[in-house]
Enzyme design. Structure first.
Site, PDB file in Angstrom:
ATOM      1  N   LYS A  25       0.543  -1.140  -0.219  1.00 38.47           N
ATOM      2  CA  LYS A  25       0.052  -0.247  -0.034  1.00 38.47           C
ATOM      3  C   LYS A  25       0.815   1.032  -0.516  1.00 38.47           C
ATOM      4  O   LYS A  25       2.381   1.525  -0.313  1.00 38.47           O
ATOM      5  CB  LYS A  25      -1.081  -0.102   1.507  1.00 38.47           C
ATOM      6  N   GLU A  49      -9.174 -10.916  -8.585  1.00 37.89           N
ATOM      7  CA  GLU A  49      -8.133  -9.948  -7.884  1.00 37.89           C
ATOM      8  C   GLU A  49      -6.910  -9.673  -8.701  1.00 37.89           C
ATOM      9  O   GLU A  49      -6.355  -8.768  -9.202  1.00 37.89           O
ATOM     10  CB  GLU A  49      -7.966  -9.876  -6.234  1.00 37.89           C
ATOM     11  N   HIS A  79      -2.380  -5.854   1.410  1.00 39.00           N
ATOM     12  CA  HIS A  79      -3.478  -6.242   0.815  1.00 39.00           C
ATOM     13  C   HIS A  79      -3.231  -7.648   0.890  1.00 39.00           C
ATOM     14  O   HIS A  79      -2.385  -7.697   0.116  1.00 39.00           O
ATOM     15  CB  HIS A  79      -4.430  -5.383   0.043  1.00 39.00           C
ATOM     16  N   ASN A 121      -2.151  -0.027   6.600  1.00 39.47           N
ATOM     17  CA  ASN A 121      -1.911  -1.158   7.230  1.00 39.47           C
ATOM     18  C   ASN A 121      -0.895  -1.903   6.186  1.00 39.47           C
ATOM     19  O   ASN A 121      -0.959  -2.734   6.475  1.00 39.47           O
ATOM     20  CB  ASN A 121      -2.372  -2.045   8.108  1.00 39.47           C
ATOM     21  N   TYR A 169     -12.320  -2.513  -4.604  1.00 31.72           N
ATOM     22  CA  TYR A 169     -12.878  -2.440  -2.862  1.00 31.72           C
ATOM     23  C   TYR A 169     -14.537  -2.405  -2.986  1.00 31.72           C
ATOM     24  O   TYR A 169     -15.054  -2.586  -1.915  1.00 31.72           O
ATOM     25  CB  TYR A 169     -12.065  -1.480  -1.888  1.00 31.72           C
TER      26      TYR A 169
HETATM   27  P1  GDP Z   1      -8.539  -7.730   5.621  1.00 32.31           P
HETATM   28  O1  GDP Z   1      -8.434  -8.107   4.703  1.00 32.31           O
HETATM   29  O2  GDP Z   1      -7.114  -7.463   6.950  1.00 32.31           O
HETATM   30  O3  GDP Z   1      -7.213  -6.196   4.578  1.00 32.31           O
HETATM   31  O4  GDP Z   1      -9.523  -6.008   6.616  1.00 32.31           O
HETATM   32  P2  GDP Z   1     -10.277  -5.607   5.235  1.00 32.31           P
HETATM   33  O5  GDP Z   1     -10.587  -6.622   4.650  1.00 32.31           O
HETATM   34  O6  GDP Z   1     -11.615  -5.403   6.715  1.00 32.31           O
HETATM   35  O7  GDP Z   1     -10.295  -4.121   5.589  1.00 32.31           O
HETATM   36  C1  GDP Z   1      -9.702  -3.806   4.346  1.00 32.31           C
HETATM   37  C2  GDP Z   1      -8.735  -2.573   4.458  1.00 32.31           C
HETATM   38  O8  GDP Z   1      -9.813  -1.278   5.238  1.00 32.31           O
HETATM   39  C3  GDP Z   1      -7.706  -3.068   5.662  1.00 32.31           C
HETATM   40  O9  GDP Z   1      -6.827  -3.709   5.321  1.00 32.31           O
HETATM   41  C4  GDP Z   1      -7.591  -1.382   5.819  1.00 32.31           C
HETATM   42  O10 GDP Z   1      -6.750  -0.723   5.318  1.00 32.31           O
HETATM   43  C5  GDP Z   1      -8.926  -0.463   6.087  1.00 32.31           C
HETATM   44  N1  GDP Z   1      -9.884  -0.799   7.170  1.00 32.31           N
HETATM   45  C6  GDP Z   1     -10.425  -1.331   8.007  1.00 32.31           C
HETATM   46  N2  GDP Z   1     -10.880  -1.583   9.317  1.00 32.31           N
HETATM   47  C7  GDP Z   1     -10.900   0.411   8.886  1.00 32.31           C
HETATM   48  C8  GDP Z   1     -11.491   1.071   9.789  1.00 32.31           C
HETATM   49  O11 GDP Z   1     -12.084   1.113  11.287  1.00 32.31           O
HETATM   50  N3  GDP Z   1     -11.043   2.208   9.563  1.00 32.31           N
HETATM   51  C9  GDP Z   1     -10.527   2.398   8.872  1.00 32.31           C
HETATM   52  N4  GDP Z   1     -10.126   3.893   7.625  1.00 32.31           N
HETATM   53  N5  GDP Z   1      -9.916   1.560   7.697  1.00 32.31           N
HETATM   54  C10 GDP Z   1     -10.253   0.357   7.595  1.00 32.31           C
END
Ligand code: GDP
Length: 140
Positions: free
Chosen positions: A11, A128, A117, A114, A51
């Site tokens: 990222k 993807e 992905h 973070n 997304y």
């Molecule tokens: P992953 O599969 O661990 O990447 O998590 P998710 O699929 O739940 O979320 C996708 C991405 O959205 C995450 O990797 C973060 O970059 C972002 N994200 C997830 N939860 C949050 C949140 O509560 N706040 C914000 N700002 N971004 C989030």
């Protein structure tokens, strides 16, 4: 042995801090092979499409803004049980909850920035990978 392919994004927080090589080192040390890779600057429509499953979540707009805030590196990783192996290496979404030794524990800045992905299933991985790569660009 189950050889799988998964999709990865380094990222914008990674490219901004010049950490591409450091993250790739961890990927390769985990026996995942980077069989395709390119650096891109996503457009907002691309980020929103990628997304799309998160479109109703409260953080969707922030996430898309972050993912278009700088270059990303998109990758195809191949290895034994690659989907789960990479998810394990990434660590929990929130770096505060990530296990020691994971990419997010070592490098992530926040729950949003973070660092990486990774696909959450083989089916998602196939979709993807197709979103970003043609077959010619993947050299296994
Ligand atoms: P992953 O599969 O661990 O990447 O998590 P998710 O699929 O739940 O979320 C996708 C991405 O959205 C995450 O990797 C973060 O970059 C972002 N994200 C997830 N939860 C949050 C949140 O509560 N706040 C914000 N700002 N971004 C989030």
């Amino acid at each position: 042995m189950v050889l799988e392919r998964t999709f990865s994004i380094l990222k914008p927080d990674v490219t901004r801090r010049n950490l591409t090589g450091k993250i790739n080192e961890k990927i390769e040390a985990a026996s995942l092979r980077i069989i395709a890779q390119k650096r891109l600057w996503l457009t907002l429509p691309q980020a929103e499409a990628f997304y799309g499953v998160h479109a109703t979540r409260s953080f969707f707009n922030d996430l898309c803004a972050f993912m278009t805030s700088g270059p990303v590196v998109v990758q195809v990783l191949e290895g034994e049980n690659a989907v789960v192996a990479y998810r394990d290496l990434m660590g929990a979404t929130n770096p505060a909850n990530a296990n020691p030794g994971t990419i997010r524990k070592e490098f992530a800045e926040s729950i949003e920035a973070n660092s990486v992905h990774g696909s959450d299933s083989l089916e998602t991985a196939a979709l993807e990978i197709k979103f970003f790569f043609s077959d010619l660009e993947i050299v296994g």
